[in-house]
Design a protein around this motif. Structure first.
Motif, PDB file in Angstrom:
ATOM      1  N   SER A  61       0.852  -1.179   0.000  1.00  0.00           N
ATOM      2  CA  SER A  61       0.000   0.000   0.000  1.00  0.00           C
ATOM      3  C   SER A  61       0.892   1.235   0.000  1.00  0.00           C
ATOM      4  O   SER A  61       2.101   1.144   0.222  1.00  0.00           O
ATOM      5  N   GLN A  64       2.469   1.735   3.478  1.00  0.00           N
ATOM      6  CA  GLN A  64       3.617   0.864   3.733  1.00  0.00           C
ATOM      7  C   GLN A  64       4.848   1.338   2.969  1.00  0.00           C
ATOM      8  O   GLN A  64       5.962   1.284   3.488  1.00  0.00           O
ATOM      9  N   GLY A  81      -0.770   3.349  13.465  1.00  0.00           N
ATOM     10  CA  GLY A  81      -1.829   2.865  12.594  1.00  0.00           C
ATOM     11  C   GLY A  81      -2.577   1.716  13.212  1.00  0.00           C
ATOM     12  O   GLY A  81      -2.150   1.129  14.212  1.00  0.00           O
ATOM     13  N   THR A  85      -1.792  -3.389   9.636  1.00  0.00           N
ATOM     14  CA  THR A  85      -1.169  -2.551   8.613  1.00  0.00           C
ATOM     15  C   THR A  85       0.291  -2.915   8.366  1.00  0.00           C
ATOM     16  O   THR A  85       0.950  -2.286   7.539  1.00  0.00           O
ATOM     17  N   LYS A  87       2.909  -2.840  10.558  1.00  0.00           N
ATOM     18  CA  LYS A  87       3.890  -1.981  11.236  1.00  0.00           C
ATOM     19  C   LYS A  87       5.048  -2.806  11.802  1.00  0.00           C
ATOM     20  O   LYS A  87       6.215  -2.532  11.516  1.00  0.00           O
ATOM     21  N   ASP A 209      -0.594   1.525  17.952  1.00  0.00           N
ATOM     22  CA  ASP A 209      -1.903   2.052  17.583  1.00  0.00           C
ATOM     23  C   ASP A 209      -2.485   2.791  18.788  1.00  0.00           C
ATOM     24  O   ASP A 209      -2.904   2.162  19.762  1.00  0.00           O
ATOM     25  N   LEU A 240      -0.399   5.340   9.323  1.00  0.00           N
ATOM     26  CA  LEU A 240      -1.066   4.363   8.469  1.00  0.00           C
ATOM     27  C   LEU A 240      -2.569   4.412   8.717  1.00  0.00           C
ATOM     28  O   LEU A 240      -3.011   4.829   9.791  1.00  0.00           O
ATOM     29  N   GLU A 242      -6.773   2.729   7.509  1.00  0.00           N
ATOM     30  CA  GLU A 242      -7.512   1.491   7.237  1.00  0.00           C
ATOM     31  C   GLU A 242      -7.212   0.946   5.842  1.00  0.00           C
ATOM     32  O   GLU A 242      -7.223  -0.269   5.632  1.00  0.00           O
ATOM     33  N   ASP A 244      -4.491   0.697   4.487  1.00  0.00           N
ATOM     34  CA  ASP A 244      -3.206   0.003   4.499  1.00  0.00           C
ATOM     35  C   ASP A 244      -3.276  -1.369   5.160  1.00  0.00           C
ATOM     36  O   ASP A 244      -2.263  -2.069   5.236  1.00  0.00           O
ATOM     37  N   ILE A 245      -4.437  -1.767   5.652  1.00  0.00           N
ATOM     38  CA  ILE A 245      -4.579  -3.062   6.312  1.00  0.00           C
ATOM     39  C   ILE A 245      -4.434  -4.184   5.284  1.00  0.00           C
ATOM     40  O   ILE A 245      -5.077  -4.167   4.228  1.00  0.00           O
ATOM     41  N   ALA A 252     -10.457  -4.633   8.106  1.00  0.00           N
ATOM     42  CA  ALA A 252     -10.640  -3.224   7.786  1.00  0.00           C
ATOM     43  C   ALA A 252     -12.076  -2.777   8.015  1.00  0.00           C
ATOM     44  O   ALA A 252     -12.339  -1.679   8.500  1.00  0.00           O
TER      45      ALA A 252
END
Length: 258
Positions: A61, A64, A81, A85, A87, A209, A240, A242, A244-245, A252
């Motif tokens: 994404s 990312q 985020g 995602t 991380k 998060d 980040l 949603e 990017d999930i 998401a």
């Protein structure tokens, strides 16, 4: 006669090249046993070193991609985020990449030992056994980039260290790639202590998060720290979202309503 001479010539050549053992077959044999000596291998190479592979790290994404670029360009990165995602995975993957390339001398992974609604104080075992469930996500991310055999070897050599945040006070982390995971479960004082551990030739990535803290409301210091560090040059704060999930699409959808 000519066919017999041709056959004998072929057998001599094969024996000379260590492909077949002339004592393991006869002229009338229909089935020939493959040799068991080490001079022959069915593989293209006789190199018996342990084979390995490394997955190519590619962003899935825009968020990312921004995180990967930020890690490459800055020594301190905060990745905020929702769950899923990537991380932690991207941070650990970049840490392994830096260690393999020789840009750092060790990897230090840390996360808070905060109970998510369940008490483990009465679990059997010593301190390391009790902390193992908290540190398991870091082991999973490492084993996806390296074999568990390699992870254990690097940990035995001290090149990979996984420790709870309580063991970080008073240290100076030089020539290291530091990943602080689940930072939303750290207080402001803990995060300040962690961020000031950064030493020479080191990179630190803090992930978390702010909306998913297991601490009491208002205790987590991640959001406050991130807002303050946005104003500091040479520090990247990557947010980040949603979109990017990369887990199941339902994740998401749930994050948007929960």
């Amino acid at each position: 006669m000519e066919a017999s001479m041709t056959k004998r010539s072929a057998l001599k050549r094969q024996a000379r090249e260590a492909v077949l053992d002339p004592h393991q077959f006869s002229d009338d044999a229909k089935v020939r046993r493959l040799p068991t000596h080490t001079g022959w291998s069915p593989y293209p190479s006789n190199d018996e070193r342990e084979q390995g592979y490394l997955k190519t790290l590619k962003p899935k994404s825009e968020g990312q991609a921004a995180l990967i670029n930020a890690i490459d360009a800055h020594n301190l990165v905060l990745a905020l985020g929702p769950a899923g995602t990537g991380k932690t995975y991207l941070a650990v993957a970049k840490a392994v990449e830096a260690l393999e390339a020789g840009r750092v001398g060790r990897i230090v992974l840390s996360r808070p030992a905060v109970e998510a609604g369940e008490s483990i104080g009465f679990l059997p075992g010593d301190m390391e056994d009790k902390l193992a469930p908290y540190l398991r996500p870091l082991y999973d991310a490492l084993s996806d980039r390296l074999s568990m055999k390699r992870v254990k070897a690097l940990m035995a050599e001290g090149l990979i260290e996984i420790a709870p945040i309580g063991y970080m006070r008073g240290r100076t982390l030089n020539n290291a790639f530091v990943v602080v995971d689940e930072a939303q479960n750290c207080t402001y004082v803990q995060l300040k202590m962690l961020l000031t551990r950064l030493g020479w030739h080191s990179t630190m990535v803090v992930t978390g998060d702010p909306q998913q803290s297991d601490l009491l409301p208002g205790v987590s210091g991640l959001a406050d720290i991130a807002e303050r560090l946005k104003l500091v040059p040479d520090i990247a704060v990557v947010q980040l979202a949603e979109r990017d999930i990369v887990r199941h699409p339902l994740v998401a959808s749930m994050i948007g309503v929960l």
